[in-house]
Design an enzyme around this catalytic site. Structure first.
Site, PDB file in Angstrom:
ATOM      1  N   ARG A 256       0.841  -1.214   0.000  1.00 24.74           N
ATOM      2  CA  ARG A 256       0.000   0.000   0.000  1.00 24.74           C
ATOM      3  C   ARG A 256       0.866   1.250   0.000  1.00 24.74           C
ATOM      4  NH1 ARG A 256       0.433   3.688   2.919  1.00 24.74           N
ATOM      5  NH2 ARG A 256       0.202   2.506   4.821  1.00 24.74           N
TER       6      ARG A 256
ATOM      7  N   GLU B 158      12.896  15.790   7.302  1.00 27.43           N
ATOM      8  CA  GLU B 158      14.351  15.993   7.357  1.00 27.43           C
ATOM      9  C   GLU B 158      14.886  15.453   8.684  1.00 27.43           C
ATOM     10  OE1 GLU B 158      15.149  20.145   6.662  1.00 27.43           O
ATOM     11  OE2 GLU B 158      14.458  19.993   4.576  1.00 27.43           O
TER      12      GLU B 158
ATOM     13  N   GLU C 247       3.165  10.009   8.006  1.00 29.25           N
ATOM     14  CA  GLU C 247       1.981  10.784   7.565  1.00 29.25           C
ATOM     15  C   GLU C 247       1.327  11.493   8.739  1.00 29.25           C
ATOM     16  OE1 GLU C 247       0.889  11.308   4.627  1.00 29.25           O
ATOM     17  OE2 GLU C 247       1.751   9.743   3.351  1.00 29.25           O
TER      18      GLU C 247
HETATM   19  P1  TGC Z   1       0.237  25.449   9.963  1.00 30.11           P
HETATM   20  O1  TGC Z   1       0.686  26.834  10.301  1.00 30.11           O
HETATM   21  O2  TGC Z   1      -0.888  24.837  10.721  1.00 30.11           O
HETATM   22  O3  TGC Z   1      -0.102  25.365   8.424  1.00 30.11           O
HETATM   23  C1  TGC Z   1       0.710  25.937   7.418  1.00 30.11           C
HETATM   24  C2  TGC Z   1      -0.177  26.239   6.220  1.00 30.11           C
HETATM   25  O4  TGC Z   1      -0.635  25.004   5.688  1.00 30.11           O
HETATM   26  C3  TGC Z   1      -2.076  24.927   5.784  1.00 30.11           C
HETATM   27  N1  TGC Z   1      -2.408  23.558   6.181  1.00 30.11           N
HETATM   28  C4  TGC Z   1      -2.882  22.670   5.324  1.00 30.11           C
HETATM   29  N2  TGC Z   1      -3.200  22.750   4.027  1.00 30.11           N
HETATM   30  C5  TGC Z   1      -3.660  21.639   3.418  1.00 30.11           C
HETATM   31  N3  TGC Z   1      -3.823  20.475   4.075  1.00 30.11           N
HETATM   32  C6  TGC Z   1      -3.507  20.346   5.382  1.00 30.11           C
HETATM   33  N4  TGC Z   1      -3.640  19.170   5.984  1.00 30.11           N
HETATM   34  C7  TGC Z   1      -3.018  21.476   6.062  1.00 30.11           C
HETATM   35  N5  TGC Z   1      -2.602  21.713   7.333  1.00 30.11           N
HETATM   36  C8  TGC Z   1      -2.230  22.985   7.385  1.00 30.11           C
HETATM   37  C9  TGC Z   1      -2.471  25.954   6.815  1.00 30.11           C
HETATM   38  O5  TGC Z   1      -3.786  26.397   6.600  1.00 30.11           O
HETATM   39  C10 TGC Z   1      -1.432  27.015   6.603  1.00 30.11           C
HETATM   40  O6  TGC Z   1      -1.818  27.766   5.471  1.00 30.11           O
HETATM   41  P2  TGC Z   1      -1.527  29.368   5.413  1.00 30.11           P
HETATM   42  O7  TGC Z   1      -2.179  29.815   4.166  1.00 30.11           O
HETATM   43  O8  TGC Z   1      -2.138  29.927   6.666  1.00 30.11           O
HETATM   44  O9  TGC Z   1      -0.023  29.486   5.391  1.00 30.11           O
HETATM   45  O10 TGC Z   1       1.524  24.513  10.028  1.00 30.11           O
HETATM   46  P3  TGC Z   1       2.470  24.164  11.258  1.00 30.11           P
HETATM   47  O11 TGC Z   1       3.857  24.522  10.825  1.00 30.11           O
HETATM   48  O12 TGC Z   1       1.933  24.705  12.546  1.00 30.11           O
HETATM   49  O13 TGC Z   1       2.410  22.560  11.294  1.00 30.11           O
HETATM   50  C11 TGC Z   1       1.276  21.887  11.547  1.00 30.11           C
HETATM   51  C12 TGC Z   1       1.253  20.616  10.693  1.00 30.11           C
HETATM   52  C13 TGC Z   1      -0.144  20.464  10.183  1.00 30.11           C
HETATM   53  C14 TGC Z   1       2.231  20.743   9.533  1.00 30.11           C
HETATM   54  C15 TGC Z   1       1.665  19.442  11.477  1.00 30.11           C
HETATM   55  O14 TGC Z   1       0.691  19.286  12.413  1.00 30.11           O
HETATM   56  C16 TGC Z   1       1.729  18.152  10.680  1.00 30.11           C
HETATM   57  O15 TGC Z   1       0.834  17.694   9.960  1.00 30.11           O
HETATM   58  N6  TGC Z   1       2.841  17.449  10.876  1.00 30.11           N
HETATM   59  C17 TGC Z   1       2.988  16.125  10.358  1.00 30.11           C
HETATM   60  C18 TGC Z   1       4.019  16.044   9.283  1.00 30.11           C
HETATM   61  C19 TGC Z   1       3.748  14.880   8.391  1.00 30.11           C
HETATM   62  O16 TGC Z   1       2.663  14.327   8.336  1.00 30.11           O
HETATM   63  N7  TGC Z   1       4.731  14.484   7.610  1.00 30.11           N
HETATM   64  C20 TGC Z   1       4.529  13.426   6.677  1.00 30.11           C
HETATM   65  C21 TGC Z   1       5.720  13.283   5.783  1.00 30.11           C
HETATM   66  S1  TGC Z   1       5.399  12.261   4.340  1.00 30.11           S
HETATM   67  C22 TGC Z   1       5.259  10.716   4.932  1.00 30.11           C
HETATM   68  O17 TGC Z   1       5.263  10.419   6.070  1.00 30.11           O
HETATM   69  C23 TGC Z   1       5.096   9.681   3.905  1.00 30.11           C
HETATM   70  S2  TGC Z   1       4.988   8.079   4.493  1.00 30.11           S
HETATM   71  C24 TGC Z   1       4.476   7.396   3.056  1.00 30.11           C
HETATM   72  C25 TGC Z   1       4.261   5.969   2.995  1.00 30.11           C
HETATM   73  O18 TGC Z   1       5.247   5.175   2.916  1.00 30.11           O
HETATM   74  O19 TGC Z   1       3.064   5.554   2.888  1.00 30.11           O
HETATM   75  P1  FAD Z   2       9.297  13.641  15.659  1.00 28.80           P
HETATM   76  O1  FAD Z   2       8.622  14.732  14.927  1.00 28.80           O
HETATM   77  O2  FAD Z   2      10.662  13.886  16.190  1.00 28.80           O
HETATM   78  O3  FAD Z   2       8.346  13.186  16.840  1.00 28.80           O
HETATM   79  C1  FAD Z   2       8.805  12.335  17.911  1.00 28.80           C
HETATM   80  C2  FAD Z   2       7.664  12.220  18.930  1.00 28.80           C
HETATM   81  O4  FAD Z   2       7.335  13.537  19.439  1.00 28.80           O
HETATM   82  C3  FAD Z   2       6.382  11.664  18.315  1.00 28.80           C
HETATM   83  O5  FAD Z   2       5.769  10.789  19.224  1.00 28.80           O
HETATM   84  C4  FAD Z   2       5.522  12.904  18.100  1.00 28.80           C
HETATM   85  O6  FAD Z   2       4.135  12.609  18.163  1.00 28.80           O
HETATM   86  C5  FAD Z   2       5.944  13.772  19.282  1.00 28.80           C
HETATM   87  N1  FAD Z   2       5.710  15.199  19.027  1.00 28.80           N
HETATM   88  C6  FAD Z   2       6.258  15.975  18.062  1.00 28.80           C
HETATM   89  N2  FAD Z   2       5.772  17.220  18.122  1.00 28.80           N
HETATM   90  C7  FAD Z   2       4.871  17.231  19.135  1.00 28.80           C
HETATM   91  C8  FAD Z   2       4.001  18.212  19.694  1.00 28.80           C
HETATM   92  N3  FAD Z   2       3.951  19.445  19.192  1.00 28.80           N
HETATM   93  N4  FAD Z   2       3.240  17.862  20.742  1.00 28.80           N
HETATM   94  C9  FAD Z   2       3.260  16.601  21.250  1.00 28.80           C
HETATM   95  N5  FAD Z   2       4.055  15.625  20.766  1.00 28.80           N
HETATM   96  C10 FAD Z   2       4.839  15.936  19.715  1.00 28.80           C
HETATM   97  N6  FAD Z   2       8.626  11.230   5.299  1.00 28.80           N
HETATM   98  C11 FAD Z   2       8.626  11.756   4.048  1.00 28.80           C
HETATM   99  O7  FAD Z   2       8.737  12.968   3.861  1.00 28.80           O
HETATM  100  N7  FAD Z   2       8.492  10.952   2.954  1.00 28.80           N
HETATM  101  C12 FAD Z   2       8.376   9.611   3.061  1.00 28.80           C
HETATM  102  O8  FAD Z   2       8.240   8.908   2.041  1.00 28.80           O
HETATM  103  C13 FAD Z   2       8.398   9.025   4.368  1.00 28.80           C
HETATM  104  N8  FAD Z   2       8.330   7.678   4.504  1.00 28.80           N
HETATM  105  C14 FAD Z   2       8.491   7.137   5.754  1.00 28.80           C
HETATM  106  C15 FAD Z   2       8.615   5.731   5.860  1.00 28.80           C
HETATM  107  C16 FAD Z   2       8.813   5.157   7.108  1.00 28.80           C
HETATM  108  C17 FAD Z   2       8.977   3.679   7.210  1.00 28.80           C
HETATM  109  C18 FAD Z   2       8.841   5.972   8.274  1.00 28.80           C
HETATM  110  C19 FAD Z   2       9.010   5.349   9.624  1.00 28.80           C
HETATM  111  C20 FAD Z   2       8.749   7.344   8.156  1.00 28.80           C
HETATM  112  C21 FAD Z   2       8.584   7.942   6.897  1.00 28.80           C
HETATM  113  N9  FAD Z   2       8.555   9.339   6.735  1.00 28.80           N
HETATM  114  C22 FAD Z   2       8.536   9.887   5.480  1.00 28.80           C
HETATM  115  C23 FAD Z   2       8.791  10.204   7.884  1.00 28.80           C
HETATM  116  C24 FAD Z   2       7.571  10.422   8.773  1.00 28.80           C
HETATM  117  O9  FAD Z   2       6.630  11.248   8.161  1.00 28.80           O
HETATM  118  C25 FAD Z   2       8.059  11.005  10.099  1.00 28.80           C
HETATM  119  O10 FAD Z   2       8.749   9.969  10.763  1.00 28.80           O
HETATM  120  C26 FAD Z   2       6.933  11.550  10.940  1.00 28.80           C
HETATM  121  O11 FAD Z   2       6.364  12.689  10.353  1.00 28.80           O
HETATM  122  C27 FAD Z   2       7.399  11.902  12.378  1.00 28.80           C
HETATM  123  O12 FAD Z   2       8.575  12.620  12.365  1.00 28.80           O
HETATM  124  P2  FAD Z   2       9.821  12.147  13.278  1.00 28.80           P
HETATM  125  O13 FAD Z   2      10.033  10.706  13.056  1.00 28.80           O
HETATM  126  O14 FAD Z   2      10.944  13.082  13.025  1.00 28.80           O
HETATM  127  O15 FAD Z   2       9.309  12.302  14.776  1.00 28.80           O
END
Ligand code: TGC
Ligand code: FAD
Length: 388
Positions: A93, A136, A367
């Site tokens: 997936r 990062e 995610e």
């Molecule tokens: P914040 O100030 O809340 O938002 C910045 C700007 O972005 C807008 N926004 C969104 N827009 C679209 N969709 C969303 N879900 C959005 N969330 C926020 C927001 O309205 C704002 O817009 P503007 O116009 O005001 O500038 O951002 P923040 O810096 O406080 O951070 C909050 C946030 C939402 C980024 C954080 O809570 C978060 O989601 N962190 C998680 C990071 C994450 O999910 N990383 C994933 C990396 S990729 C991955 O893991 C792939 S795994 C793939 C696999 O193998 O399946």
């Molecule tokens: P951190 O952000 O350091 O968080 C560590 C802990 O602190 C977590 O428990 C978190 O919940 C907690 N924490 C952080 N901030 C807060 C807060 N404000 N309040 C309370 N608790 C908090 N990323 C990509 O960009 N692309 C990819 O393709 C991708 N693939 C991945 C594949 C795998 C197998 C894995 C494991 C990760 C992948 N990721 C990818 C990265 C993934 O999105 C991150 O690992 C994830 O977003 C969390 O970041 P981190 O691991 O740095 O944890």
């Protein structure tokens, strides 16, 4: 006896096309994934030709229009495809959801016509493998702090920085990378495998998602031409909008992992006898099985409703966060508990529970972590942003 995993007849809410698509992906998983997945996970190896096989069944970019090589399906179909693939393994997936939601979606949504025609058909067929670089070393949950930089250098740009934990980085042909420009705006860049200064070291020794490659994306003065920058987005909203699509797919996907665990535990508990009776006859085991099917059913209903909202373009990021968080926790709990139902057999690869449980440790982190999604809901219901 009612061993269905469609307890609330959600099938009645699906079209014949949805059911046909689901069945064809289910058949694919039964013939192409199930026979090889334990070996691939145990040995940390690839599933041979996985991306091309996923392309052939239309699982890459299913909702991208046919004009660009996609299948032009609706969001419910996308969800059902993810569900069936993760019934096989989260790595399968992941491969499909990264390619579809994190690579094809941004190129389709923010790319130029030239970029769409150049990359999308090859990504849809699996000829090209894409990766997505947001996380990062110093910025996971807070991607807005990213240090990767895109700076102007004469008639082109230079990309410097590093991304970590990137699915499929070691085998990608292209990477959609998010970097800040000189104004501090987040830009999307298409980095190609043959570019000088671009490397993708693999991350070894994972206990989770062992049938998927993970690694880094490293950029040392990578020369980027204007035509490799996504023209239509200059904000963190760009990558976050891709996450909405991928998180939606994960909400469905993990139901598949949970169903695989439930099916396996139910069957085993009816066959395995202890104290002269099938273990399914003991109330403690029945409680577990009854709770599994209840939680699976609730997750299915959440996803079906989210799918209809997505089809109407009305789903909010907060609704998607709630579904991702709830359903991943549901699946990891079922994987862990169902492993206990089958006793010692649960620790060997003949059964899928331990593999699913280990995979879901990544899914509950990537995610957006379980806690981050809780805080997104918290901010929505209180109006107070706990991240600031
Ligand atoms: P914040 O100030 O809340 O938002 C910045 C700007 O972005 C807008 N926004 C969104 N827009 C679209 N969709 C969303 N879900 C959005 N969330 C926020 C927001 O309205 C704002 O817009 P503007 O116009 O005001 O500038 O951002 P923040 O810096 O406080 O951070 C909050 C946030 C939402 C980024 C954080 O809570 C978060 O989601 N962190 C998680 C990071 C994450 O999910 N990383 C994933 C990396 S990729 C991955 O893991 C792939 S795994 C793939 C696999 O193998 O399946
Ligand atoms: P951190 O952000 O350091 O968080 C560590 C802990 O602190 C977590 O428990 C978190 O919940 C907690 N924490 C952080 N901030 C807060 C807060 N404000 N309040 C309370 N608790 C908090 N990323 C990509 O960009 N692309 C990819 O393709 C991708 N693939 C991945 C594949 C795998 C197998 C894995 C494991 C990760 C992948 N990721 C990818 C990265 C993934 O999105 C991150 O690992 C994830 O977003 C969390 O970041 P981190 O691991 O740095 O944890």
């Amino acid at each position: 006896m009612n061993s269905t995993t469609d307890y609330f007849k959600i099938d009645d809410l699906l079209t014949d096309e949805h059911k046909l698509i689901r069945q064809s992906v289910r058949d694919f998983v039964d013939t192409e994934i199930k026979p090889v997945i334990d070996d691939a996970a145990q040995n940390h190896t690839d599933i041979p030709d996985l991306m091309k096989k996923l392309g052939a069944i239309g699982a890459l970019g299913p909702y991208i229009p046919a004009e660009y090589g996609g299948a032009g399906l609706d969001q419910m179909s996308y969800g059902l495809i993810m569900q069936e693939l993760e019934r096989g393994d989260s790595a399968v997936r992941s491969a499909a959801s990264v390619q579809s939601s994190l690579v094809m979606y941004p190129i389709y949504t923010y790319g130029s016509e030239e970029q769409k025609h150049k990359f999308l058909p090859k990504l849809a067929s699996g000829e090209f493998i894409g990766s997505f670089g947001l996380t990062e070393p110093n910025h996971g949950s807070n991607p807005g702090g990213m240090e990767t930089r895109l700076t102007k250098n004469g008639d082109h740009y230079l990309l410097n920085g590093a991304k970590m934990w990137i699915t499929n980085s070691p085998i990608c042909d292209i990477a959609v990378v998010w970097a800040k420009d000189e104004e501090g705006k987040v830009r999307g860049v298409i980095v190609e495998r043959n570019m000088d200064g671009f490397s993708t070291p693999e991350t070894h020794n994972k206990w989770s998602l062992r049938a998927s490659k993970t690694g880094e994306l490293v950029f040392e003065n990578v020369k980027i031409e204007e035509h490799n920058i996504l023209p239509d987005v200059k904000s963190l909203k760009g990558p976050l909008s891709c996450l909405n699509s991928a998180r939606y797919g994960i909400s469905w996907g993990v139901i598949g992992a949970a169903i695989d665990c439930y099916d396996s535990a139910l069957k085993y508990s009816l066959e395995r006898t202890q104290f002269g009776k099938p273990i399914a006859s003991f109330q403690l085991q029945q409680k577990k099985l009854a709770e599994f099917i209840t939680e699976i059913t609730k997750a299915q209903l959440l996803c079906w409703r989210l799918g209809t909202l997505k089809n109407e373009n009305k789903a909010t990021p907060e609704q998607i966060s709630m579904a991702k968080r709830n359903n991943v926790k549901m699946a990891i709990d079922i994987a862990r508990e169902s492993r206990q139902i089958i006793g010692a057999m649960g620790i060997v690869g003949d059964f899928p529970m331990m593999r699913h449980a280990a995979n879901l440790e990544s899914v509950i982190t990537y995610e957006g972590t379980h806690d981050v999604h809780l805080l997104i809901t918290g901010a929505d219901v209180t109006g107070i942003n706990a991240f600031i």
